[in-house]
Design an enzyme around this catalytic site. Structure first.
Site, PDB file in Angstrom:
ATOM      1  CG  ASN A  38      -9.363   1.187  -3.049  1.00  0.00           C
ATOM      2  OD1 ASN A  38     -10.381   0.811  -3.611  1.00  0.00           O
ATOM      3  ND2 ASN A  38      -9.044   0.799  -1.820  1.00  0.00           N
ATOM      4  CD  GLU A  70      -2.052   8.340   6.914  1.00  0.00           C
ATOM      5  OE1 GLU A  70      -1.195   9.227   6.877  1.00  0.00           O
ATOM      6  OE2 GLU A  70      -2.035   7.334   6.183  1.00  0.00           O
ATOM      7  CG  ASP A  72      -1.788   1.224   1.310  1.00  0.00           C
ATOM      8  OD1 ASP A  72      -2.334   1.623   0.256  1.00  0.00           O
ATOM      9  OD2 ASP A  72      -1.929   1.836   2.390  1.00  0.00           O
ATOM     10  CG  HIS A  88      -6.398   5.659   5.038  1.00  0.00           C
ATOM     11  ND1 HIS A  88      -5.631   5.091   4.051  1.00  0.00           N
ATOM     12  CD2 HIS A  88      -5.524   6.276   5.873  1.00  0.00           C
ATOM     13  CE1 HIS A  88      -4.350   5.364   4.267  1.00  0.00           C
ATOM     14  NE2 HIS A  88      -4.263   6.075   5.366  1.00  0.00           N
TER      15      HIS A  88
HETATM   16  N1  DGL Z   1      -3.891   3.826  -0.098  1.00  0.00           N
HETATM   17  C1  DGL Z   1      -4.579   4.859  -0.833  1.00  0.00           C
HETATM   18  C2  DGL Z   1      -5.827   4.285  -1.494  1.00  0.00           C
HETATM   19  O1  DGL Z   1      -6.347   3.262  -1.086  1.00  0.00           O
HETATM   20  C3  DGL Z   1      -4.944   6.020   0.071  1.00  0.00           C
HETATM   21  C4  DGL Z   1      -3.765   6.845   0.515  1.00  0.00           C
HETATM   22  C5  DGL Z   1      -3.020   7.466  -0.639  1.00  0.00           C
HETATM   23  O2  DGL Z   1      -3.554   8.372  -1.317  1.00  0.00           O
HETATM   24  O3  DGL Z   1      -1.927   7.023  -0.905  1.00  0.00           O
HETATM   25  O4  DGL Z   1      -6.303   4.831  -2.445  1.00  0.00           O
END
Ligand code: DGL
Length: 261
Positions: free
Chosen positions: A70, A147, A6, A181
């Site tokens: 995502n 966060e 991630d 998140h």
């Molecule tokens: N991990 C990202 C998502 O699921 C969220 C945090 C980011 O923008 O990196 O889209």
């Protein structure tokens, strides 16, 4: 080992699901905290980072890759599948499959700007269930709020109401939480969208898909079971990450530093 990556912390929701649905398999997690967020970056950069993340996990012995992010699922999975020769799972398709089963025809999806801009949920849903309409909304403040630990604050409820108002007005019946998140904001999102809308957490559906795959690929599953431990790596190791990871996972794990790229 199951390799999970991630852009940062959020993908730990997938690790938790793996512990729940696939106990006894080794897990190696990479959070690219040095380069987070991905949600605001260009497709080109998200692809480059995702390839480097996957290479790191393969070097650590991953035999399957789960793209927990995502944004990376939306923009980098095809490129990844061309470059790596292990199965690659992502979080968008399982969530769309689940929404197509649950919806009465009006689905909402929320995510980062990158995910919403990609239009991937709309395209996949159109292919799977042409009669279903998807409405999407970017919620860029949700990641920093999670966060910061502001998951229950009245200010966060107000922001959620503001972001979700257009989806409410469209009378969606199902809502995909299209960002790592957002499951942490479940109760706030529930308050803002109303009690009747079904909420879909892609982490749950993705790991369910992996579990089904492993039932059909028992040799691979046996390899994943040879190591039971979970290793967590981040590209920028901070005390804050270690503390938050412990809170989110409900377990204290050693977090190690990773060199990527
Ligand atoms: N991990 C990202 C998502 O699921 C969220 C945090 C980011 O923008 O990196 O889209």
């Amino acid at each position: 080992m199951i390799g999970v990556f991630d852009s940062g912390l959020g993908g730990l929701t997938v690790v938790k699901e793996i512990w729940r649905q696939l106990p006894g398999r080794g897990v190696v997690y990479l959070g690219d905290t040095a380069r987070t967020p991905y949600g605001t970056k260009s497709r080109h950069l998200i692809q480059r980072y995702s390839l480097q993340d996957a290479e790191f996990l393969l070097a650590k012995g991953a035999k399957v890759i789960v793209v927990a992010c995502n944004t990376a699922s939306a923009q980098a999975v095809e490129a990844l599948r061309r470059h790596v020769d292990v199965p690659v799972f992502e979080v968008v398709t399982p969530a769309v499959n689940s929404a197509a089963i649950l919806t009465s025809g009006r689905v909402g999806v929320i995510g980062t700007r990158g995910t919403v801009r990609s239009g991937i949920y709309e395209r996949k849903m159109k292919r799977l269930s042409p009669q279903t309409t998807i409405f999407s909304a970017a919620c860029p403040l949700f990641v920093p709020l999670v966060e910061e630990g502001w998951t229950k604050r009245p200010e966060t409820v107000s922001i959620a109401r503001e972001y979700l108002r257009p989806l409410r007005l469209r009378r969606i019946d199902t809502l995909i939480l299209g960002c790592t998140h957002y499951p942490f904001l479940r109760s706030v999102i529930r308050q803002a969208i109303g009690s009747k809308v079904k909420l879909i957490d892609p982490a749950h559906d993705t790991v369910a898909e992996l579990a089904t795959y492993l039932k059909q690929h028992l040799e691979l599953d046996a390899v994943l079971r040879t190591k039971h431990s979970t290793s967590i790596y981040v590209s920028d190791l901070t005390e804050r990450f270690t503390a938050l990871a412990g809170d989110w996972l409900g377990r204290k794990l050693r977090v190690r530093s990773a060199e990527i790229g």
